[in-house]
Motif scaffolding. Structure first.
Motif, PDB file in Angstrom:
ATOM      1  N   LYS A   1       1.523   7.865   7.612  1.00  0.00           N
ATOM      2  CA  LYS A   1       0.704   6.972   7.397  1.00  0.00           C
ATOM      3  C   LYS A   1       0.462   5.694   7.619  1.00  0.00           C
ATOM      4  O   LYS A   1       0.068   4.973   7.048  1.00  0.00           O
ATOM      5  CB  LYS A   1       1.057   7.132   5.238  1.00  0.00           C
ATOM      6  CG  LYS A   1      -0.824   6.634   4.663  1.00  0.00           C
ATOM      7  CD  LYS A   1      -1.828   7.340   4.995  1.00  0.00           C
ATOM      8  CE  LYS A   1      -2.144   8.145   4.381  1.00  0.00           C
ATOM      9  NZ  LYS A   1      -3.670   8.708   4.197  1.00  0.00           N
TER      10      LYS A   1
ATOM     11  N   LYS B   1       0.878  -1.106   0.219  1.00  0.00           N
ATOM     12  CA  LYS B   1       0.171  -0.067   0.494  1.00  0.00           C
ATOM     13  C   LYS B   1       0.567   1.350   0.034  1.00  0.00           C
ATOM     14  O   LYS B   1       0.738   1.923  -0.612  1.00  0.00           O
ATOM     15  CB  LYS B   1      -0.884  -0.308   0.620  1.00  0.00           C
ATOM     16  CG  LYS B   1      -1.891   0.968   1.275  1.00  0.00           C
ATOM     17  CD  LYS B   1      -2.832   0.051   2.363  1.00  0.00           C
ATOM     18  CE  LYS B   1      -4.336   1.509   1.874  1.00  0.00           C
ATOM     19  NZ  LYS B   1      -5.584   1.400   2.988  1.00  0.00           N
TER      20      LYS B   1
ATOM     21  N   TYR C   1       2.062   7.450  -6.257  1.00  0.00           N
ATOM     22  CA  TYR C   1       1.064   8.297  -6.717  1.00  0.00           C
ATOM     23  C   TYR C   1       1.031  10.022  -7.053  1.00  0.00           C
ATOM     24  O   TYR C   1       1.386  10.289  -7.708  1.00  0.00           O
ATOM     25  CB  TYR C   1      -0.224   7.994  -5.479  1.00  0.00           C
ATOM     26  CG  TYR C   1      -1.143   9.208  -6.629  1.00  0.00           C
ATOM     27  CD1 TYR C   1      -1.862   9.014  -7.612  1.00  0.00           C
ATOM     28  CD2 TYR C   1      -1.045  10.194  -5.480  1.00  0.00           C
ATOM     29  CE1 TYR C   1      -3.315   9.704  -7.913  1.00  0.00           C
ATOM     30  CE2 TYR C   1      -2.262  10.766  -5.796  1.00  0.00           C
ATOM     31  CZ  TYR C   1      -3.050  10.976  -7.029  1.00  0.00           C
ATOM     32  OH  TYR C   1      -4.201  11.798  -6.989  1.00  0.00           O
TER      33      TYR C   1
ATOM     34  N   TYR D   1       0.738   4.423  -2.685  1.00  0.00           N
ATOM     35  CA  TYR D   1       0.769   5.668  -2.332  1.00  0.00           C
ATOM     36  C   TYR D   1       2.179   6.195  -2.765  1.00  0.00           C
ATOM     37  O   TYR D   1       1.637   7.584  -2.477  1.00  0.00           O
ATOM     38  CB  TYR D   1       0.960   6.247  -0.853  1.00  0.00           C
ATOM     39  CG  TYR D   1       0.646   6.696  -0.218  1.00  0.00           C
ATOM     40  CD1 TYR D   1      -0.329   7.238   0.428  1.00  0.00           C
ATOM     41  CD2 TYR D   1       2.252   7.592   0.895  1.00  0.00           C
ATOM     42  CE1 TYR D   1      -0.260   8.373   0.950  1.00  0.00           C
ATOM     43  CE2 TYR D   1       1.890   8.332   1.611  1.00  0.00           C
ATOM     44  CZ  TYR D   1       0.405   9.063   1.989  1.00  0.00           C
ATOM     45  OH  TYR D   1       0.464  10.189   2.117  1.00  0.00           O
TER      46      TYR D   1
ATOM     47  N   ARG E   1       6.784  11.821  -1.855  1.00  0.00           N
ATOM     48  CA  ARG E   1       6.395  12.026  -1.050  1.00  0.00           C
ATOM     49  C   ARG E   1       7.708  11.894   0.179  1.00  0.00           C
ATOM     50  O   ARG E   1       8.948  11.401   0.084  1.00  0.00           O
ATOM     51  CB  ARG E   1       5.453  10.302  -0.272  1.00  0.00           C
ATOM     52  CG  ARG E   1       4.540  10.280  -1.052  1.00  0.00           C
ATOM     53  CD  ARG E   1       3.135  11.220  -1.109  1.00  0.00           C
ATOM     54  NE  ARG E   1       1.857  10.583  -1.416  1.00  0.00           N
ATOM     55  CZ  ARG E   1       0.946  11.338  -1.316  1.00  0.00           C
ATOM     56  NH1 ARG E   1       0.386  12.173  -1.029  1.00  0.00           N
ATOM     57  NH2 ARG E   1      -0.376  10.462  -2.065  1.00  0.00           N
TER      58      ARG E   1
END
Length: 163
Positions: free
Chosen positions: A38, A20, A27, A24, A30
């Motif tokens: 998260k 996941k 996308y 994340y 980060r």
């Protein structure tokens, strides 16, 4: 009857959390802190969180420098933010100071001055103040809130007869 407004926290195992987290990070860029937050939100323990972050860095899903460059580029080119505001944003994302200094150096000085001028000209059209010194005060104040340095603001205004 009454619906619960509380979020249901889903606890993930380390393998599911890694998959996941990869999605994340794929996308959009980060910061390590965003991913760390998260992972904790997904119910991982601190040693699992740090191992997952290390794995994301090794597989290049997570790259703090790449994140910082994308952040600076987006906030400057798209939002028209000044260096002070960008620096504050990066500090909130817990990007190291040395890296912040390096990525801020990538902003072209002439483009920076041009952005200050563009913001000033756009804002001047909306200021209805008649008195020159009040108009200048409002304009400088606005540009300061956009994150530009006071000395550069005054220099741009003076050089372009906007005072």
């Amino acid at each position: 009857m009454f619906e619960s407004s509380k979020k249901v926290v889903v606890k993930l195992d380390k393998k599911a959390a890694l998959a996941k987290a990869e999605h994340y990070c794929a996308y959009q860029e980060r910061s390590q802190q965003e991913v760390r937050d998260k992972l904790y939100e997904w119910g991982l323990w601190s040693n699992d969180v740090e191992e997952t972050i290390s794995e994301l860095i090794q597989t290049n899903f997570l790259n703090e420098e790449r994140f910082a460059m994308a952040y600076v580029s987006g906030k400057f080119n798209i939002k028209g933010w000044g260096k002070i505001k960008i620096k504050q944003g990066l500090k909130l994302k817990k990007v190291p100071d040395k890296m912040i200094v390096n990525v801020l150096k990538t902003i072209n000085y002439d483009d920076y001055l041009r952005t200050i001028l563009t913001c000033a000209e756009k804002k001047l059209k909306t200021i209805s103040e008649k008195e020159a010194y009040k108009r200048k005060y409002k304009l400088v104040n606005y540009l300061l809130t956009r994150g530009f340095e006071n000395d550069l603001i005054l220099e741009v205004l003076k050089n372009n007869n906007l005072t």
